[in-house]
Motif scaffolding. Structure first.
Motif, PDB file in Angstrom:
ATOM      1  N   ALA A  91       0.809  -1.218   0.000  1.00 56.46           N
ATOM      2  CA  ALA A  91       0.000   0.000   0.000  1.00 56.46           C
ATOM      3  C   ALA A  91       0.842   1.268   0.000  1.00 56.46           C
ATOM      4  O   ALA A  91       0.319   2.364  -0.233  1.00 56.46           O
ATOM      5  N   MET A  92       2.138   1.154   0.232  1.00 58.39           N
ATOM      6  CA  MET A  92       3.000   2.338   0.303  1.00 58.39           C
ATOM      7  C   MET A  92       3.359   2.839  -1.087  1.00 58.39           C
ATOM      8  O   MET A  92       3.482   2.063  -2.043  1.00 58.39           O
ATOM      9  N   SER A  93       3.566   4.149  -1.186  1.00 54.62           N
ATOM     10  CA  SER A  93       4.074   4.729  -2.431  1.00 54.62           C
ATOM     11  C   SER A  93       5.549   4.369  -2.558  1.00 54.62           C
ATOM     12  O   SER A  93       6.212   4.076  -1.548  1.00 54.62           O
ATOM     13  N   PRO A  94       6.116   4.396  -3.765  1.00 49.34           N
ATOM     14  CA  PRO A  94       7.538   4.073  -3.928  1.00 49.34           C
ATOM     15  C   PRO A  94       8.456   4.935  -3.052  1.00 49.34           C
ATOM     16  O   PRO A  94       9.401   4.426  -2.448  1.00 49.34           O
ATOM     17  N   ASP A  95       8.174   6.229  -2.982  1.00 49.40           N
ATOM     18  CA  ASP A  95       9.019   7.110  -2.166  1.00 49.40           C
ATOM     19  C   ASP A  95       8.898   6.783  -0.677  1.00 49.40           C
ATOM     20  O   ASP A  95       9.890   6.773   0.056  1.00 49.40           O
ATOM     21  N   GLU A  96       7.679   6.515  -0.245  1.00 46.45           N
ATOM     22  CA  GLU A  96       7.455   6.183   1.156  1.00 46.45           C
ATOM     23  C   GLU A  96       8.106   4.840   1.496  1.00 46.45           C
ATOM     24  O   GLU A  96       8.686   4.662   2.573  1.00 46.45           O
ATOM     25  N   LEU A  97       8.036   3.917   0.568  1.00 45.80           N
ATOM     26  CA  LEU A  97       8.539   2.565   0.791  1.00 45.80           C
ATOM     27  C   LEU A  97      10.046   2.557   1.036  1.00 45.80           C
ATOM     28  O   LEU A  97      10.530   1.900   1.957  1.00 45.80           O
ATOM     29  N   THR A  98      10.787   3.289   0.243  1.00 43.10           N
ATOM     30  CA  THR A  98      12.258   3.215   0.297  1.00 43.10           C
ATOM     31  C   THR A  98      12.889   4.398   1.027  1.00 43.10           C
ATOM     32  O   THR A  98      14.108   4.546   0.993  1.00 43.10           O
ATOM     33  N   ALA A  99      12.094   5.207   1.688  1.00 45.05           N
ATOM     34  CA  ALA A  99      12.643   6.374   2.384  1.00 45.05           C
ATOM     35  C   ALA A  99      13.694   5.944   3.404  1.00 45.05           C
ATOM     36  O   ALA A  99      13.434   5.113   4.266  1.00 45.05           O
ATOM     37  N   GLY A 100      14.894   6.501   3.287  1.00 48.57           N
ATOM     38  CA  GLY A 100      15.965   6.200   4.220  1.00 48.57           C
ATOM     39  C   GLY A 100      16.644   4.872   3.991  1.00 48.57           C
ATOM     40  O   GLY A 100      17.469   4.448   4.825  1.00 48.57           O
ATOM     41  N   SER A 101      16.336   4.169   2.894  1.00 48.75           N
ATOM     42  CA  SER A 101      16.933   2.858   2.645  1.00 48.75           C
ATOM     43  C   SER A 101      18.455   2.930   2.686  1.00 48.75           C
ATOM     44  O   SER A 101      19.060   3.804   2.044  1.00 48.75           O
ATOM     45  N   PRO A 102      19.109   2.038   3.423  1.00 50.54           N
ATOM     46  CA  PRO A 102      20.573   2.076   3.470  1.00 50.54           C
ATOM     47  C   PRO A 102      21.228   1.828   2.118  1.00 50.54           C
ATOM     48  O   PRO A 102      22.402   2.191   1.920  1.00 50.54           O
ATOM     49  N   LEU A 103      20.490   1.252   1.173  1.00 48.59           N
ATOM     50  CA  LEU A 103      21.063   1.050  -0.155  1.00 48.59           C
ATOM     51  C   LEU A 103      21.197   2.355  -0.916  1.00 48.59           C
ATOM     52  O   LEU A 103      21.956   2.431  -1.902  1.00 48.59           O
ATOM     53  N   THR A 104      20.474   3.391  -0.509  1.00 46.54           N
ATOM     54  CA  THR A 104      20.524   4.679  -1.208  1.00 46.54           C
ATOM     55  C   THR A 104      21.437   5.680  -0.522  1.00 46.54           C
ATOM     56  O   THR A 104      21.614   6.785  -1.025  1.00 46.54           O
ATOM     57  N   ILE A 105      22.021   5.317   0.611  1.00 54.39           N
ATOM     58  CA  ILE A 105      22.892   6.228   1.362  1.00 54.39           C
ATOM     59  C   ILE A 105      24.307   6.133   0.802  1.00 54.39           C
ATOM     60  O   ILE A 105      24.840   5.038   0.595  1.00 54.39           O
ATOM     61  N   THR A 106      24.911   7.275   0.540  1.00 55.32           N
ATOM     62  CA  THR A 106      26.256   7.265  -0.023  1.00 55.32           C
ATOM     63  C   THR A 106      27.325   7.076   1.042  1.00 55.32           C
ATOM     64  O   THR A 106      28.398   6.550   0.775  1.00 55.32           O
ATOM     65  N   GLY A 107      27.061   7.521   2.284  1.00 55.80           N
ATOM     66  CA  GLY A 107      27.985   7.284   3.393  1.00 55.80           C
ATOM     67  C   GLY A 107      29.299   8.020   3.238  1.00 55.80           C
ATOM     68  O   GLY A 107      29.490   8.769   2.283  1.00 55.80           O
ATOM     69  N   PRO A 108      30.249   7.778   4.132  1.00 59.60           N
ATOM     70  CA  PRO A 108      30.106   6.924   5.313  1.00 59.60           C
ATOM     71  C   PRO A 108      29.209   7.549   6.389  1.00 59.60           C
ATOM     72  O   PRO A 108      29.159   8.753   6.544  1.00 59.60           O
ATOM     73  N   VAL A 109      28.505   6.681   7.097  1.00 55.13           N
ATOM     74  CA  VAL A 109      27.642   7.107   8.192  1.00 55.13           C
ATOM     75  C   VAL A 109      27.894   6.201   9.394  1.00 55.13           C
ATOM     76  O   VAL A 109      28.484   5.129   9.274  1.00 55.13           O
ATOM     77  N   GLU A 110      27.407   6.634  10.555  1.00 56.66           N
ATOM     78  CA  GLU A 110      27.614   5.872  11.776  1.00 56.66           C
ATOM     79  C   GLU A 110      26.709   4.647  11.832  1.00 56.66           C
ATOM     80  O   GLU A 110      25.587   4.658  11.333  1.00 56.66           O
TER      81      GLU A 110
END
Length: 556
Positions: free
Chosen positions: A416-435
């Motif tokens: 039921a989620m929209s594509p943007d809502e579904l993947t919001a914050g996905s670690p696969l989309t983060i360029t990093g480095p992050v903690e």
């Protein structure tokens, strides 16, 4: 897509984001004069317990699972030599995570030094290929081989210890948890002693990955008498693939090694590829490289398995959440329908109360299979399976409690989620480095915890609960704990004479020649009454320290 092989020799230095960046980790009030007087007893208890474990119980920085108070006997999954460490959780790497968590909570260098001691022990135990065996013996390989030829070989129900492979394993998350600790320790202060072993561990994961995307249970590939066996199969058992995916994502996030996402994608695709065709849209514990379910240990027949299917459905929902790619959930409804179709039949439901599904389902028929055993030890005993639920083996669950309705609900919510809502914050989309998350020992770090903006909260702990732990810590500095799993000391191989009675059909241990662990309360009728001793438990130490960490440094 071709898998990416991770070559250490061509890596360029990367900008690292340690748990606290270039500065020290964000401390709690610390163990010094800034500690409020009312909190001093809790900090003191933590220090006393950690000091006892690291200075008295540890052997060269390594731990097993439990000990008698005088350290005369100790156990991991089986009885251990004093010179051994156990890698399987809750063993050595689990202790390292706890110490590092205590350091984050208090800023006390005592805990960092203890974590450092553990990490160096794991580096000593690391296989040259980059992973870890279940155990390591500081006395040397001959001592380890002696253990396998005596204690290991005679553990009737523990077939993974009956043969010394000399390689490393993904089983029981030992390599995964050890690799995560190396990653955290390197990020903490960027200590160069940890860098090469860390990248060696990463290389182990990428090099051992099959072109089809899955992983064998053990690597480098070998088997008994140098012939391939079940350890070379593509393995879903114990969530081997899921643990490796999570570790590679952690490395992508914290090290900036984005090329590892190619290995992640390949692995995620293997879950789709290995789902069986309708009408049995399920998975087994292991697969051949051409996609056929196949058995492993002699009490793991070739079959489809309901708990593996449940885990793989959850992972496919995770992958859809990570990527928004419909391919990951296209056949989830089929798998859910199959689980609804293969519930425990009435005659088995009476034998397995409070369970919903048989563990094993026959390929082609959807008929449940049940594993049994006869004999009294590893020499004269054997496992067999049939369709009769009466007298199943007791050490490996022949029925499962699965919540199919909850998985359907999660599926519908994600759909039921929209594509943007579904993947919001996905670690696969983060360029990093992050903690990475601050704590790893209070509960398992999940994929959900790696999304951008997520914070792992600590469990709420009352003052009463914390004070109870302080009062229960004894004068020596440990929490006395009932040792619930004992073993028979090795006395030699058992009799080969067939033992046709069913005395040991459902017990965790056979006769006195069997070195498998067992609960004295549930000992076979042939055993004299035994009392569980009080001793030192690594698992209890980790649990109790976690409660105190949550109390002295809450994250809400």
């Amino acid at each position: 897509m071709k898998r990416r092989m991770f070559a250490m020799s061509i890596l360029l230095p990367v900008v690292l984001a340690a748990c606290g960046g270039d500065s020290d980790p964000e401390p709690g009030p610390g163990p010094g004069p800034d500690v409020p007087p009312e909190m001093v007893p809790f900090f003191d208890a933590m220090r006393r317990a950690a000091t006892f474990m690291s200075e008295t119980v540890a052997y060269k920085g390594g731990y097993v699972w439990s000990y008698l108070p005088d350290l005369s006997r100790s156990w991991g999954e089986m009885e251990a030599k004093r010179t051994m460490l156990w890698v399987q959780p809750p063993g050595t790497p689990s202790m390292g995570h706890l110490y590092l968590d205590a350091y984050h909570a208090t800023g006390d260098e005592l805990y960092y030094k203890a974590a450092e001691q553990v990490t160096l022990a794991l580096i000593a135990a690391q296989h040259e290929a980059g992973g870890w065996n279940y155990i390591h013996d500081f006395e040397g390989e001959e001592s380890l081989k002696d253990w396998y030829e005596t204690i290991g070989k005679n553990g009737w129900r523990l077939e993974e210890f009956q043969h010394y492979y000399g390689n490393a394993t993904f089983d029981d998350a030992g390599t995964a948890v050890a690799s995560q600790l190396l990653l955290r320790m390197y990020l903490e202060k960027k200590d160069e002693r940890f860098r090469d072993p860390l990248y060696k561990a990463i290389s182990f994961v990428t090099t051992s990955q099959y072109p089809e995307g899955g992983w064998p249970q053990r690597f480098p590939l070998m088997g008994k008498d140098d012939k391939p066996d079940y350890t070379s199969l593509i393995t879903f058992n114990d969530d081997v693939a899921g643990e490796n995916i999570k570790f590679l994502i952690m490395c992508h996030l914290s090290l900036g090694e984005s090329q590892l996402l190619e290995n992640v994608e390949l692995a995620m695709n293997s879950f789709v590829a290995l789902q069986q065709p309708a009408p049995q849209a399920a998975w087994g514990l292991q697969f051949t490289r051409d996609g056929m379910p196949v058995g492993a240990r002699t009490y793991e027949p070739t079959a489809l398995t309901t708990h593996t299917t449940t885990n793989n459905i959850q992972q496919l929902l995770n992958f859809y959440n990570l990527t928004g790619d419909e391919k990951f959930i296209a056949r989830v409804p089929e798998a859910l329908d199959w689980l609804d179709k293969v519930k425990l039949p009435p005659e088995a439901a009476a034998i397995f109360p409070d369970f919903t599904h048989p563990t094993y389902i026959e390929i082609g028929t959807d008929v449940p299979l049940y594993v049994h055993r006869r004999g009294s030890n590893v020499v004269n005993g054997e496992y067999h399976f049939d369709k009769d639920p009466e007298k199943p083996i007791g050490h490996y669950g022949q029925a499962r409690k699965l919540d199919v309705a909850a998985m359907r609900t999660r599926y519908e919510e994600l759909k039921a989620m929209s594509p943007d809502e579904l993947t919001a914050g996905s670690p696969l989309t983060i360029t990093g480095p992050v903690e990475l998350p601050r704590y790893f020992s209070l509960r398992e770090v999940k994929l959900d915890d790696l999304y951008a903006g997520r914070t792992m909260t600590t469990p709420a702990v009352t003052e009463e609960d914390a004070q109870k732990l302080v009062s229960e810590l004894n004068a020596e500095g440990y929490w006395p704990t009932t040792i619930k799993m004992l073993t028979n000391p090795y006395i030699g191989a058992g009799s080969a004479e067939p033992y046709l009675e069913d005395t040991y059909a459902t017990t965790h241990v056979g006769d006195r020649n069997d070195t498998s662990p067992y609960d004295p309360v549930k000992a076979p009728a042939t055993y004299e009454a035994e009392v569980s001793p009080t001793g030192i438990s690594v698992e209890s130490f980790i649990k109790n320290m976690g409660v105190l960490i949550s109390y002295v440094s809450p994250v809400q």
